[in-house]
Design a protein around this motif. Structure first.
Motif, short mmCIF file in Angstrom:
data_model
loop_
_atom_site.label_atom_id
_atom_site.label_comp_id
_atom_site.label_asym_id
_atom_site.label_seq_id
_atom_site.Cartn_x
_atom_site.Cartn_y
_atom_site.Cartn_z
N GLY A 1 37.70 36.02 43.89
CA GLY A 1 36.68 36.79 44.42
C GLY A 1 35.67 36.20 45.49
N GLN A 2 35.36 34.75 45.21
CA GLN A 2 34.90 34.12 46.42
C GLN A 2 35.60 33.99 47.39
OE1 GLN A 2 34.07 30.89 43.62
NE2 GLN A 2 31.84 31.34 43.28
N ARG A 3 36.86 33.75 47.44
CA ARG A 3 37.67 33.59 48.63
C ARG A 3 37.65 34.88 49.32
NH1 ARG A 3 43.00 31.17 45.59
NH2 ARG A 3 41.76 29.55 44.40
N ASP B 1 43.13 45.84 55.02
CA ASP B 1 44.27 46.40 54.22
C ASP B 1 44.50 45.78 52.83
OD1 ASP B 1 46.66 47.47 53.70
OD2 ASP B 1 47.79 46.73 55.55
N GLU B 2 44.26 46.80 51.99
CA GLU B 2 44.03 46.44 50.35
C GLU B 2 43.53 45.16 50.27
OE1 GLU B 2 46.78 48.06 48.25
OE2 GLU B 2 47.73 49.45 49.71
N PRO B 3 42.19 45.00 50.60
CA PRO B 3 41.75 43.54 50.60
C PRO B 3 41.47 43.12 49.37
CG PRO B 3 39.97 45.16 51.29
CD PRO B 3 41.21 45.87 51.33
N ILE B 4 41.21 44.03 48.33
CA ILE B 4 40.81 43.78 46.77
C ILE B 4 41.97 44.00 45.76
CG2 ILE B 4 38.38 43.63 47.46
CD1 ILE B 4 38.21 46.29 45.90
N SER B 5 43.25 44.40 46.27
CA SER B 5 43.88 45.08 45.44
C SER B 5 44.68 43.93 44.36
CB SER B 5 45.21 45.86 45.88
OG SER B 5 45.75 44.96 46.92
N HIS B 6 44.72 42.63 44.78
CA HIS B 6 45.19 41.82 43.75
C HIS B 6 44.33 41.21 42.91
CE1 HIS B 6 43.42 39.70 46.84
NE2 HIS B 6 43.14 38.87 46.12
N LEU B 7 43.02 41.51 43.03
CA LEU B 7 41.87 40.84 42.21
C LEU B 7 42.10 41.71 40.68
CD1 LEU B 7 38.95 40.95 44.52
CD2 LEU B 7 40.56 38.98 43.93
N ASP B 8 41.71 41.00 39.72
CA ASP B 8 41.63 41.60 38.30
C ASP B 8 40.81 42.65 38.31
OD1 ASP B 8 38.95 40.81 37.23
OD2 ASP B 8 39.68 38.94 37.18
N ARG C 1 37.63 43.79 40.84
CA ARG C 1 37.81 44.77 41.81
C ARG C 1 36.75 45.94 41.80
NH1 ARG C 1 43.22 45.61 40.28
NH2 ARG C 1 42.75 47.35 39.27
N THR C 2 36.47 46.43 40.48
CA THR C 2 35.21 47.23 40.45
C THR C 2 34.04 46.65 41.02
OG1 THR C 2 36.17 47.60 38.25
CG2 THR C 2 34.11 48.54 38.68
N HIS C 3 33.86 45.32 40.70
CA HIS C 3 32.53 44.99 41.52
C HIS C 3 32.66 44.64 42.99
CE1 HIS C 3 29.27 41.82 41.79
NE2 HIS C 3 30.10 41.13 42.37
N GLN D 1 43.59 55.64 44.24
CA GLN D 1 42.58 56.74 44.41
C GLN D 1 41.09 56.36 44.11
OE1 GLN D 1 41.47 59.22 42.26
NE2 GLN D 1 42.02 57.78 40.48
N LEU D 2 41.00 55.46 43.08
CA LEU D 2 39.66 55.34 42.83
C LEU D 2 38.70 54.33 43.75
CD1 LEU D 2 37.97 56.00 40.20
CD2 LEU D 2 38.76 53.53 39.24
N GLU D 3 39.41 53.43 44.28
CA GLU D 3 38.83 52.78 45.49
C GLU D 3 38.30 53.69 46.76
OE1 GLU D 3 40.88 49.47 47.34
OE2 GLU D 3 41.14 48.49 45.23
N ALA D 4 39.39 54.44 46.90
CA ALA D 4 39.06 55.56 48.06
C ALA D 4 38.00 56.50 47.54
CB ALA D 4 40.10 56.41 48.49
N MET D 5 38.16 56.91 46.60
CA MET D 5 36.74 58.00 45.95
C MET D 5 35.64 57.27 45.73
SD MET D 5 38.80 60.81 45.63
CE MET D 5 37.57 61.79 44.64
#
Ligand SMILES: Nc1ncnc2c1ncn2[C@@H]1O[C@H](COP(=O)(O)OP(=O)(O)OP(=O)(O)O)[C@@H](O)[C@H]1O
Ligand SMILES: [Mg+2]
Length: 370
Positions: free
Chosen positions: A139-141, A160-167, A171-173, A196-200
């Motif tokens: 997350g810091q990176r 482009d999907e900047p947080i999709s590989h975080l746990d 990701r929620t944070h 969809q949750l990210e977009a919503m």
């Protein structure tokens, strides 16, 4: 900051048509999400805006300028990818200062210092500026990568999907953090995701694509409540909307949605909406009833005149809510209720629907009737 406009844009890779006749209008200072399944053309679209991919046909404007022939570095955009591509041998400070030192415009050392420290403060990484990327959490990176993008104060951020590989928790944070940051910076953001949750949760407006085609552009609540077709309806919401084959039976003024399990009357409001969209029916037409898990009413006794029976297949308690799978004739539906409802596998239950919340689709075209 600036608006971004796509006019009838196509992207072809040889025979592959990745983006088909796409027109979009991203407003100044808007958080705009491109949402769709893998391979639908999201990254291709973003890369054309960035100038990393040639535009096969059509026109892209950033601000008032047509950028088709403009070099990426002249477009005044910053891109944040899933892989942050930080320089491992540079400190956080130097990673963030890099675009200022390497860019076309020259900055004084004092300006660079001021901008890096300011970005560090906004992103709450001030105390990490002396560290190296390998000494940071994921997350810091990610924040450093964002910091590197914001120091230049570009007109538009492309992510482009900047947080999709975080746990999942991080990701929620980060969802909240990114949305907050966008408001603080007053920035135009175009954000690509298949989640969809990210977009919503983040977007002011969402563009949903499938197979390179734009299906709907609208604010999240509009997409959720008034999806234009079955694909959009099924793509947003978790658990997804239930689709139940039925017939729309029209007998004079009496309209019903019917299958072997139920007969649900069409309200005058629904009828008016169906007709206002130019639909004329007589007799019976194949349709699909769409019901979100939270739009069912479930009880152990028959509660409403149109209630229909089902058998509990399984229950999944989730703290306060409970997801219940119910077998209704040949269909299996998922619904959401309170965990307090005392039911279990094999129980017979009665289901009703919240009529103001249901959807009805044309079974051939899959388009929404209202
Ligand atoms: N360089 C390329 N050469 C040929 N085909 C490509 C190339 N890049 C992408 N494609 C194809 O174009 C289509 C769209 O790809 P794109 O990367 O834009 O999808 P995406 O929506 O970003 O998917 P994902 O969610 O998996 O990242 C896909 O069918 C893909 O295979
Ligand atoms: Mg992609």
């Amino acid at each position: 900051m600036a608006k971004v406009e796509l006019k009838n844009v196509w992207k072809r890779y040889g025979k592959v048509e990745a983006v088909k006749d796409l027109s979009l209008h991203v407003k100044d200072r808007e958080f705009f999400c491109l949402l769709g399944p893998s391979g639908c053309g999201k990254s291709s679209t973003l890369r054309m805006i960035a100038g990393l991919e040639e535009i096969s046909e059509g026109e892209i404007l950033i601000g008032e300028n047509v950028v088709n022939e403009m070099e990426p570095k002249d477009r005044d955009i910053a891109m944040v990818f899933e892989s942050y591509a930080l320089y491992p041998h540079k400190s956080v400070y130097d990673n963030m200062a890099f675009p200022l030192r390497a860019g076309k415009r020259s900055y004084t050392a004092a300006e660079i210092e001021e901008r890096v420290r300011h970005a560090g403060k906004i992103l709450e990484i001030s105390e990490l500026l002396d560290r190296y990327p390998k000494q940071l959490s994921g997350g810091q990176r990610q924040r450093v990568a964002i910091g590197r993008a914001i120091v230049r104060e570009p007109q538009v951020f492309l992510m482009d999907e900047p947080i999709s590989h975080l746990d999942a928790k991080l990701r929620t944070h980060m969802r909240g953090e990114l949305k907050h940051l966008q408001k603080v910076l007053n920035a135009t953001v175009i954000y690509v995701t298949h989640d969809q949750l990210e977009a919503m949760s983040m977007a002011d407006n969402i563009a949903i694509m499938n197979y390179g085609v734009l299906l709907q552009v609208a604010p999240p609540t509009e997409i959720f409540n008034h999806p234009v077709n079955q694909f959009v309806a099924g793509f947003v919401g978790d658990p997804p909307m239930n689709f139940i084959d039925c017939r729309l039976e029209v007998n004079g003024d009496e309209w019903h949605m019917v299958n072997d399990a139920f007969k649900i009357s069409v309200t005058p409001e629904m009828k008016a909406k169906i007709q206002s969209n130019g639909n004329q029916f007589t007799g019976s037409v194949d349709a699909v009833l769409g019901v979100r898990p939270e739009s069912f009413i479930i009880s152990k006794e028959k509660a409403g005149g149109e209630d229909f029976q089902g058998e509990v297949y399984v229950t999944e308690p989730l703290g306060e809510d409970m997801i219940v799978d119910v077998t209704v004739q040949d269909d299996q539906v998922k619904l959401k209720t309170s965990v307090d409802l005392d039911i279990g596998m094999g129980d017979i239950v009665w289901l009703g629907v919240k009529k103001e919340k249901i959807h009805l689709f044309n079974r051939q075209s899959e388009r929404a009737y209202f």
